[in-house]
Design a protein around this motif. Structure first.
Motif, PDB file in Angstrom:
ATOM      1  N   TYR A 208       0.836  -1.198   0.000  1.00 47.39           N
ATOM      2  CA  TYR A 208       0.000   0.000   0.000  1.00 47.39           C
ATOM      3  C   TYR A 208       0.877   1.256   0.000  1.00 47.39           C
ATOM      4  O   TYR A 208       0.593   2.227  -0.722  1.00 47.39           O
ATOM      5  CB  TYR A 208      -0.920   0.026   1.212  1.00 47.39           C
ATOM      6  CG  TYR A 208      -1.835   1.231   1.227  1.00 47.39           C
ATOM      7  CD1 TYR A 208      -3.032   1.221   0.534  1.00 47.39           C
ATOM      8  CD2 TYR A 208      -1.468   2.394   1.907  1.00 47.39           C
ATOM      9  CE1 TYR A 208      -3.861   2.331   0.520  1.00 47.39           C
ATOM     10  CE2 TYR A 208      -2.287   3.511   1.902  1.00 47.39           C
ATOM     11  CZ  TYR A 208      -3.490   3.471   1.210  1.00 47.39           C
ATOM     12  OH  TYR A 208      -4.289   4.576   1.182  1.00 47.39           O
ATOM     13  N   VAL A 211       2.160   1.820  -3.502  1.00 41.17           N
ATOM     14  CA  VAL A 211       1.129   2.369  -4.385  1.00 41.17           C
ATOM     15  C   VAL A 211       0.909   3.855  -4.096  1.00 41.17           C
ATOM     16  O   VAL A 211       0.826   4.675  -5.021  1.00 41.17           O
ATOM     17  CB  VAL A 211      -0.194   1.591  -4.232  1.00 41.17           C
ATOM     18  CG1 VAL A 211      -1.316   2.273  -5.028  1.00 41.17           C
ATOM     19  CG2 VAL A 211      -0.025   0.149  -4.708  1.00 41.17           C
ATOM     20  N   LEU A 280      -6.101  -7.515  -7.992  1.00 41.36           N
ATOM     21  CA  LEU A 280      -5.235  -6.355  -8.211  1.00 41.36           C
ATOM     22  C   LEU A 280      -5.112  -5.989  -9.695  1.00 41.36           C
ATOM     23  O   LEU A 280      -4.105  -5.431 -10.132  1.00 41.36           O
ATOM     24  CB  LEU A 280      -3.847  -6.623  -7.614  1.00 41.36           C
ATOM     25  CG  LEU A 280      -3.799  -6.648  -6.087  1.00 41.36           C
ATOM     26  CD1 LEU A 280      -2.414  -7.048  -5.600  1.00 41.36           C
ATOM     27  CD2 LEU A 280      -4.168  -5.286  -5.507  1.00 41.36           C
ATOM     28  N   ILE A 282      -6.495  -3.657 -11.064  1.00 44.76           N
ATOM     29  CA  ILE A 282      -6.404  -2.200 -11.135  1.00 44.76           C
ATOM     30  C   ILE A 282      -4.939  -1.764 -11.255  1.00 44.76           C
ATOM     31  O   ILE A 282      -4.629  -0.783 -11.944  1.00 44.76           O
ATOM     32  CB  ILE A 282      -7.080  -1.555  -9.899  1.00 44.76           C
ATOM     33  CG1 ILE A 282      -7.228  -0.042 -10.104  1.00 44.76           C
ATOM     34  CG2 ILE A 282      -6.322  -1.864  -8.613  1.00 44.76           C
ATOM     35  CD1 ILE A 282      -8.099   0.609  -9.063  1.00 44.76           C
ATOM     36  N   ILE A 283      -4.041  -2.509 -10.628  1.00 48.66           N
ATOM     37  CA  ILE A 283      -2.611  -2.212 -10.734  1.00 48.66           C
ATOM     38  C   ILE A 283      -2.108  -2.576 -12.129  1.00 48.66           C
ATOM     39  O   ILE A 283      -1.282  -1.870 -12.716  1.00 48.66           O
ATOM     40  CB  ILE A 283      -1.811  -2.978  -9.666  1.00 48.66           C
ATOM     41  CG1 ILE A 283      -2.299  -2.595  -8.257  1.00 48.66           C
ATOM     42  CG2 ILE A 283      -0.325  -2.695  -9.805  1.00 48.66           C
ATOM     43  CD1 ILE A 283      -2.146  -1.129  -7.920  1.00 48.66           C
ATOM     44  N   ALA A 327      -7.159   3.265  -6.728  1.00 45.56           N
ATOM     45  CA  ALA A 327      -6.446   2.198  -6.020  1.00 45.56           C
ATOM     46  C   ALA A 327      -6.198   2.583  -4.560  1.00 45.56           C
ATOM     47  O   ALA A 327      -6.359   1.763  -3.651  1.00 45.56           O
ATOM     48  CB  ALA A 327      -5.123   1.891  -6.717  1.00 45.56           C
ATOM     49  N   LEU A 331      -7.587  -0.037  -1.841  1.00 45.10           N
ATOM     50  CA  LEU A 331      -6.612  -0.891  -1.163  1.00 45.10           C
ATOM     51  C   LEU A 331      -6.633  -0.617   0.335  1.00 45.10           C
ATOM     52  O   LEU A 331      -6.615   0.534   0.772  1.00 45.10           O
ATOM     53  CB  LEU A 331      -5.206  -0.657  -1.711  1.00 45.10           C
ATOM     54  CG  LEU A 331      -4.975  -0.966  -3.199  1.00 45.10           C
ATOM     55  CD1 LEU A 331      -3.512  -0.745  -3.558  1.00 45.10           C
ATOM     56  CD2 LEU A 331      -5.413  -2.383  -3.553  1.00 45.10           C
TER      57      LEU A 331
END
Length: 337
Positions: A208, A211, A280, A282-283, A327, A331
């Motif tokens: 986290y 990100v 994940l 989205i990553i 995100a 997250l």
């Protein structure tokens, strides 16, 4: 609370319109159409602008220059009142601000289409606000929707200042930054109301933090990008053509270009960690957007900053910004046993 499908759809549509405003604004800038309409919110005093100069009075340049002078003086006084005396004096002493361009139908209608997108986005934000007040009244939603509407109204007013000051570079930068804030607030509303965005994704604290750090760096990169664009404006005023931009840009451009490789490395690490985790995705999408963004940056650097690629560069940067912001919303850290 369960929200209606149409309410959720209107929020997504509003987000799309906000993105379109940013992209249309970029297209306006690269085509030099920012002063296609010398007044605001109307265009040459009309809600639907003329298609040729025959419909304008002979002294239209003097009319709009005089109106601009009054608005510029008011804005300069406001800057002085909040302690920005130096910026106020620069604007007061810049006589080029009062220069009126010849009527150009193409530029006028390019700017007009940009304003139409702004009108649609503004009404979308207003509709969401009224919908929440009338039906849902959830405290957090009311607060966010109210703040978003206030920022939008400020953005609309500041758009008139951008026009009044004849596109002073720093005003365009501020205009873009407020657009990013509006995008962020609209994304947060979507996070609260869209079922697809409400499920949290559990990750480690270190992931986290990674990100969030990348999100901050990307935001800083976008700010540096606006500074590079301001440098291009200065080079243009100095008579340096497109073919000389890349070699004459200074340290800000070097930092902006070099930092992009840091973002690539960090995003590659994020992608590698999340490659086998479906939650994940989205990553994964963020990594794809970054790859396209970097490709457009390489083209800008090596092919004399082609205009349409500038617009694409901004588009993918805004999409990447939006994905990373979403995100950070979704997250959540988990405790590691």
């Amino acid at each position: 609370m369960k929200y209606g499908k149409w309410f959720v759809r209107v929020n997504w549509i509003t987000l799309v319109f906000i993105f379109l405003v940013v992209i249309a604004g970029s297209f306006v800038r690269i085509t030099g159409s920012g002063m296609g309409c010398p007044d605001w919110p109307k265009c040459f005093g009309q809600w639907v602008p003329p298609t040729n100069g025959d419909n304008l009075p002979e002294n239209y340049k003097g009319i709009y220059s005089e109106k601009r002078a009054k608005k510029v003086e008011k804005f300069s006084n406001m800057l002085s009142a909040i302690g920005l005396e130096e910026s106020a004096e620069k604007i007061r002493n810049d006589k080029s601000i009062l220069y009126e361009q010849d009527f150009n139908a193409r530029k006028t209608w390019t700017e007009y289409v940009n304003r139409l997108f702004g009108f649609l986005a503004g009404n979308g934000v207003l509709l969401v606000f009224l919908w929440i007040i009338a039906k849902y009244r959830q405290r957090k939603l009311v607060v966010i929707a109210t703040v978003n509407l206030i920022f939008l109204l400020f953005q609309a007013w500041f758009g008139s200042i951008v026009v009044a000051t004849n596109l002073v570079p720093w005003t365009i930068t501020v205009h873009l930054l407020f657009a990013l804030i509006i995008i962020g607030l609209q994304l947060y509303i979507i996070r609260l109301v869209a079922p697809s965005q409400q499920r949290n994704i559990k990750v480690s604290k270190s992931f986290y933090a990674l990100v969030f750090f990348v999100f901050v760096v990307v935001f800083a990169q976008m700010f540096l990008g606006t500074q590079v664009r301001e440098e291009i404006d200065h080079l243009t005023k100095a008579g340096i053509g497109r073919e000389g931009w890349a070699e004459n840009l200074g340290m800000i451009f070097f930092i902006h270009r070099s930092s992009s490789w840091l973002v690539l490395i960090l995003m590659a690490v994020m992608f590698w960690i999340s490659r086998k985790t479906k939650d994940l995705r989205i990553i994964h999408w963020a990594f794809v957007m970054l790859a396209i963004e970097l490709l457009s940056g390489v083209i800008l650097n090596h092919f004399n900053v082609p205009g349409l690629v500038q617009t694409a560069h901004l588009l993918f940067a805004c999409i990447l910004f939006g994905i990373l912001m979403m995100a950070t919303f979704r997250l959540k850290t988990r405790e590691i046993a």
